[in-house]
Write an enzyme that holds these catalytic residues in place. Structure first.
Site, PDB file in Angstrom:
ATOM      1  N   GLY A 151      79.611 107.437   3.814  1.00 31.28           N
ATOM      2  CA  GLY A 151      78.525 107.879   4.690  1.00 31.28           C
ATOM      3  C   GLY A 151      78.928 107.619   6.132  1.00 31.28           C
ATOM      4  O   GLY A 151      79.330 108.525   6.856  1.00 31.28           O
ATOM      5  N   SER A 152      78.896 106.339   6.515  1.00 32.34           N
ATOM      6  CA  SER A 152      79.317 105.978   7.886  1.00 32.34           C
ATOM      7  C   SER A 152      80.782 106.342   8.099  1.00 32.34           C
ATOM      8  O   SER A 152      81.164 106.808   9.178  1.00 32.34           O
ATOM      9  CB  SER A 152      79.158 104.468   8.102  1.00 32.34           C
ATOM     10  OG  SER A 152      77.830 104.081   7.872  1.00 32.34           O
TER      11      SER A 152
ATOM     12  N   THR B  41      36.839  91.851  16.054  1.00 34.33           N
ATOM     13  CA  THR B  41      36.952  90.508  15.454  1.00 34.33           C
ATOM     14  C   THR B  41      36.416  89.517  16.486  1.00 34.33           C
ATOM     15  O   THR B  41      36.510  89.777  17.701  1.00 34.33           O
ATOM     16  CB  THR B  41      38.422  90.119  15.116  1.00 34.33           C
ATOM     17  OG1 THR B  41      39.166  90.015  16.311  1.00 34.33           O
ATOM     18  CG2 THR B  41      39.082  91.090  14.152  1.00 34.33           C
TER      19      THR B  41
ATOM     20  N   GLU C  35      72.221 110.475  10.156  1.00 36.76           N
ATOM     21  CA  GLU C  35      72.980 110.930  11.345  1.00 36.76           C
ATOM     22  C   GLU C  35      73.620 109.779  12.120  1.00 36.76           C
ATOM     23  O   GLU C  35      73.627 109.769  13.351  1.00 36.76           O
ATOM     24  CB  GLU C  35      72.117 111.822  12.226  1.00 36.76           C
ATOM     25  CG  GLU C  35      71.852 113.126  11.496  1.00 36.76           C
ATOM     26  CD  GLU C  35      71.297 114.213  12.349  1.00 36.76           C
ATOM     27  OE1 GLU C  35      71.799 114.408  13.464  1.00 36.76           O
ATOM     28  OE2 GLU C  35      70.365 114.868  11.876  1.00 36.76           O
TER      29      GLU C  35
HETATM   30  C1  LIG Z   1      67.013 110.868   3.372  1.00 40.00           C
HETATM   31  C2  LIG Z   1      68.408 111.050   3.861  1.00 40.00           C
HETATM   32  C3  LIG Z   1      68.799 112.289   4.344  1.00 40.00           C
HETATM   33  C4  LIG Z   1      70.126 112.497   4.736  1.00 40.00           C
HETATM   34  N1  LIG Z   1      70.535 113.751   5.111  1.00 40.00           N
HETATM   35  C5  LIG Z   1      71.878 113.999   5.244  1.00 40.00           C
HETATM   36  C6  LIG Z   1      72.359 115.341   5.417  1.00 40.00           C
HETATM   37  O1  LIG Z   1      71.595 116.310   5.502  1.00 40.00           O
HETATM   38  N2  LIG Z   1      73.695 115.541   5.466  1.00 40.00           N
HETATM   39  C7  LIG Z   1      74.599 114.507   5.382  1.00 40.00           C
HETATM   40  O2  LIG Z   1      75.793 114.765   5.434  1.00 40.00           O
HETATM   41  N3  LIG Z   1      74.167 113.227   5.227  1.00 40.00           N
HETATM   42  C8  LIG Z   1      72.843 112.947   5.151  1.00 40.00           C
HETATM   43  N4  LIG Z   1      72.385 111.659   4.967  1.00 40.00           N
HETATM   44  C9  LIG Z   1      73.375 110.579   4.836  1.00 40.00           C
HETATM   45  C10 LIG Z   1      73.357 109.595   5.984  1.00 40.00           C
HETATM   46  O3  LIG Z   1      73.930 110.162   7.115  1.00 40.00           O
HETATM   47  C11 LIG Z   1      74.088 108.330   5.496  1.00 40.00           C
HETATM   48  O4  LIG Z   1      73.258 107.700   4.531  1.00 40.00           O
HETATM   49  C12 LIG Z   1      74.402 107.383   6.623  1.00 40.00           C
HETATM   50  O5  LIG Z   1      75.389 107.930   7.463  1.00 40.00           O
HETATM   51  C13 LIG Z   1      74.865 106.011   6.120  1.00 40.00           C
HETATM   52  O6  LIG Z   1      75.853 106.133   5.154  1.00 40.00           O
HETATM   53  P1  LIG Z   1      75.737 105.318   3.774  1.00 40.00           P
HETATM   54  O7  LIG Z   1      74.389 105.568   3.223  1.00 40.00           O
HETATM   55  O8  LIG Z   1      76.914 105.663   2.951  1.00 40.00           O
HETATM   56  O9  LIG Z   1      75.807 103.797   4.196  1.00 40.00           O
HETATM   57  P2  LIG Z   1      77.158 102.964   4.444  1.00 40.00           P
HETATM   58  O10 LIG Z   1      78.072 103.735   5.303  1.00 40.00           O
HETATM   59  O11 LIG Z   1      77.658 102.480   3.147  1.00 40.00           O
HETATM   60  O12 LIG Z   1      76.590 101.734   5.278  1.00 40.00           O
HETATM   61  C14 LIG Z   1      75.906 100.641   4.655  1.00 40.00           C
HETATM   62  C15 LIG Z   1      75.525  99.643   5.749  1.00 40.00           C
HETATM   63  O13 LIG Z   1      76.713  99.154   6.406  1.00 40.00           O
HETATM   64  C16 LIG Z   1      76.623  99.400   7.801  1.00 40.00           C
HETATM   65  N5  LIG Z   1      77.966  99.720   8.302  1.00 40.00           N
HETATM   66  C17 LIG Z   1      78.837 100.624   7.813  1.00 40.00           C
HETATM   67  N6  LIG Z   1      79.956 100.649   8.540  1.00 40.00           N
HETATM   68  C18 LIG Z   1      79.776  99.747   9.542  1.00 40.00           C
HETATM   69  C19 LIG Z   1      80.570  99.315  10.661  1.00 40.00           C
HETATM   70  N7  LIG Z   1      81.775  99.849  10.911  1.00 40.00           N
HETATM   71  N8  LIG Z   1      80.073  98.349  11.456  1.00 40.00           N
HETATM   72  C20 LIG Z   1      78.847  97.810  11.232  1.00 40.00           C
HETATM   73  N9  LIG Z   1      78.041  98.183  10.208  1.00 40.00           N
HETATM   74  C21 LIG Z   1      78.504  99.151   9.377  1.00 40.00           C
HETATM   75  C22 LIG Z   1      75.659 100.566   7.953  1.00 40.00           C
HETATM   76  O14 LIG Z   1      75.079 100.597   9.244  1.00 40.00           O
HETATM   77  C23 LIG Z   1      74.665 100.258   6.855  1.00 40.00           C
HETATM   78  O15 LIG Z   1      73.745  99.311   7.338  1.00 40.00           O
HETATM   79  C24 LIG Z   1      71.049 111.417   4.672  1.00 40.00           C
HETATM   80  C25 LIG Z   1      70.626 110.156   4.231  1.00 40.00           C
HETATM   81  C26 LIG Z   1      69.347 109.963   3.818  1.00 40.00           C
HETATM   82  C27 LIG Z   1      68.944 108.601   3.292  1.00 40.00           C
END
Ligand SMILES: Cc1cc2nc3c(=O)[nH]c(=O)nc-3n(C[C@H](O)[C@H](O)[C@H](O)COP(=O)(O)OP(=O)(O)OC[C@H]3O[C@@H](n4cnc5c(N)ncnc54)[C@H](O)[C@@H]3O)c2cc1C
Length: 380
Positions: free
Chosen positions: A130-131, A269, A362
Site C-alpha cells: 500500500g504505502s 448542564t 491516498e
Molecule cells: C476504504 C479504502 C479505499 C481505498 N481506495 C483505494 C483506491 O481506490 N485505489 C488504491 O490504489 N488504493 C486505495 N486504498 C489503499 C490505500 O491507499 C492504502 O490502504 C494506504 O496507502 C496504506 O497502505 P496499507 O493499507 O497497505 O498499509 P501499510 O502500507 O501496510 O501501512 C501500515 C502502517 O504502517 C505505516 N507505514 C508504512 N510505511 C511507513 C514508513 N515508511 N514510515 C512510517 N510509517 C509507515 C502506515 O502509515 C500505516 O500506519 C484504499 C484504502 C481504503 C482503506
C-alpha cells in the site's frame, strides 16, 4: 494577494451546497447503515455537473480546475464523505489519463465518463503493498504486440462498479519503481474480476473491493505513458488528488463544527448551556481554527496544481494537516455530544468513523510526513 473566489466558483460551490442539503444529507444515514451504493444520488450529481469536473471540454467535461473540484468536494463531504469518495474515485481513476494518456485514450475513456453516468477506478494498492507503491507484485508481461496482466489489487474504490480501471503493474519487482507501467483496462476484458465488497467501519457509501487480473490480455494501446513511467504517473496523480482529500477533510470539520455549535447552545448542564463552559468553547474554537487552516492549505495546494506547478510537498501539507484535523474535530464533536454522540441518533459518530479513512487512503498520515521530512532534510 487575493484569496477570493470567482463568481463562477461561488456559483459552483452554492450548487454543490444546495445539492448536498437536498439530495445527500437526508439519505446519508441510509447508505451508511446499509452500505448500499448510492447510484441514484450519483446519477443526480452527474446530471447536476458535480462529477468529472477536471475533464477537458474536448472530452465532454467541464474543464474545471483542481480548486473547482475541491470546492465541490468540501460541500459534498459536509453531507457524506463516503458519497464524495465514490465521486472522487472517478477523478482519481481518470487522472493518470490526464497526466500521461494519449488523445485516443482520452477520447475513448474520458468521453465515456462524461457521456453517461459511468465509473472508473484507480488500481494501485495490493494486499502486500500500500504505502510501498514500488513494492507492488502485479505483473505485466509482453506477448507479441499485447500485454498480459496477472495479480491482485486491494482496497479499490469503485471496484466492481467501474467500467474501466487505470492499473499499475510491474515488469519485474526487482526493478522497483523503474519497472512499473500504467495501463487503462476495460472492466469487461476477459481475466478481470472484482472481489467481494469490503465491510468497512466508515465511508460505507463507497464501494471498496479487490480487483483481480488473471491472464488478462490487453493491447499495446492500453499503455498509459511509457513502460517505465508508471511510478511517476502514480505520484503525479497523488500530487493532484491529495488536495481533494484535504477538501474532504474541510467538509468534515465544518460539519463537526456546525453540529457541535448547535448542540452546545441547546444542551444544558449545571443550569447553563454547555456552550458556556470554557472547555467546550475551546473545542469549538479549535475546530474553527482547523477548518480555516485546512481550507487555506487546500486552496494553496489546488492553486499550485492549477498553475501547473505540481508540488508533492504542498499537497502533502494539505492532506496531512486536513486528515488529522478532521479526525480531531469529529472526535471532539462526539465528545461535545457526550453519551448521545456515541449513538447513531446523531450524525457525529458517522463523521468520526468516516474521518478515519482520510488518514489512511491516498498516502497515510505517516507517509505524508515521510514526504515532508524528506523535503525538510533536503535528502540529508
Ligand atoms: C476504504 C479504502 C479505499 C481505498 N481506495 C483505494 C483506491 O481506490 N485505489 C488504491 O490504489 N488504493 C486505495 N486504498 C489503499 C490505500 O491507499 C492504502 O490502504 C494506504 O496507502 C496504506 O497502505 P496499507 O493499507 O497497505 O498499509 P501499510 O502500507 O501496510 O501501512 C501500515 C502502517 O504502517 C505505516 N507505514 C508504512 N510505511 C511507513 C514508513 N515508511 N514510515 C512510517 N510509517 C509507515 C502506515 O502509515 C500505516 O500506519 C484504499 C484504502 C481504503 C482503506
Amino acid at each position: 494577494m487575493d484569496l477570493s473566489l470567482t463568481e463562477e466558483q461561488i456559483a459552483l460551490a452554492t450548487t454543490a451546497r444546495e445539492f448536498t442539503r437536498k439530495e445527500i444529507i437526508p439519505k446519508a444515514g441510509h447508505h451508511d447503515e446499509t452500505g448500499e451504493f448510492p447510484t441514484e444520488i450519483l446519477k443526480k450529481a452527474w446530471e447536476t455537473g458535480l462529477m468529472n469536473i477536471e475533464i477537458p471540454e474536448a472530452y465532454g467535461g467541464l474543464c474545471g480546475s483542481c480548486l473547482d473540484n475541491c470546492l465541490v468536494q468540501e460541500e459534498v463531504s459536509f453531507g457524506c464523505s463516503g458519497i464524495n469518495t465514490s465521486m472522487a474515485a472517478n477523478s482519481l481513476g481518470a487522472t493518470p489519463l490526464l497526466v500521461a494518456g494519449t488523445d485516443e485514450q482520452k477520447q475513448k475513456y474520458l468521453s465515456r465518463l462524461t457521456s453517461e453516468l459511468t465509473f472508473c477506478a484507480y488500481c494501485c494498492s495490493e494486499p502486500d503493498a500500500g504505502s510501498d507503491v514500488a513494492g507492488m507484485r502485479t505483473r505485466v508481461t509482453k506477448h507479441g504486440d499485447d500485454y498480459v496482466l496477472n495479480g491482485q489489487k486491494r482496497w479499490i474504490t469503485n471496484g466492481g462498479v467501474a467500467s474501466f480501471y487505470t492499473v499499475f503493474a510491474t515488469f519485474d519487482p526487482a526493478l522497483k519503481h523503474k519497472g512499473i507501467a500504467c495501463f487503462v483496462v476495460d472492466a469487461s476484458t476477459p481475466g478481470v474480476k472484482a472481489g467481494r465488497k469490503e465491510h468497512k467501519m466508515g465511508q460505507r457509501a463507497s464501494n471498496t473491493t479487490d480487483v483481480i487480473f488473471e491472464d488478462c490480455k490487453i493491447p499495446k494501446s492500453a499503455l498509459v505513458g511509457t513502460e517505465d513511467s508508471g511510478f511517476k504517473v502514480a505520484m503525479k496523480t497523488f500530487d493532484r488528488s491529495r488536495p481533494w482529500i484535504a477538501a474532504t477533510a474541510a467538509g468534515v470539520i465544518r460539519r463537526s463544527l456546525e453540529e457541535s455549535r448547535a448542540y452546545a447552545l441547546e444542551r444544558k448542564t449545571f443550569g447553563v448551556p454547555i456552550a458556556q463552559h470554557q472547555a467546550i468553547q475551546f473545542m469549538l474554537a479549535e475546530m474553527a481554527i482547523s477548518y480555516e487552516a485546512t481550507r487555506l492549505l487546500t486552496h494553496k495546494a489546488a492553486w499550485q496544481v492549477d498553475k501547473g506547478d505540481l508540488s508533492a510537498i504542498t499537497s502533502a501539507y494539505a492532506k496531512a494537516y486536513g486528515a488529522d484535523a478532521a479526525m480531531r474535530a469529529s472526535t471532539d464533536a462526539v465528545q461535545i455530544f457526550g453519551g448521545y454522540g456515541y449513538t447513531k441518533e446523531y450524525p457525529v459518530e458517522k463523521l468520526m468513523r468516516d474521518a478515519k479513512l482520510l488518514q489512511i487512503y491516498e498516502g497515510t498520515s505517516q507517509i505524508q510526513r515521510v514526504v515532508i521530512a524528506r523535503n525538510v532534510l533536503g535528502g540529508k
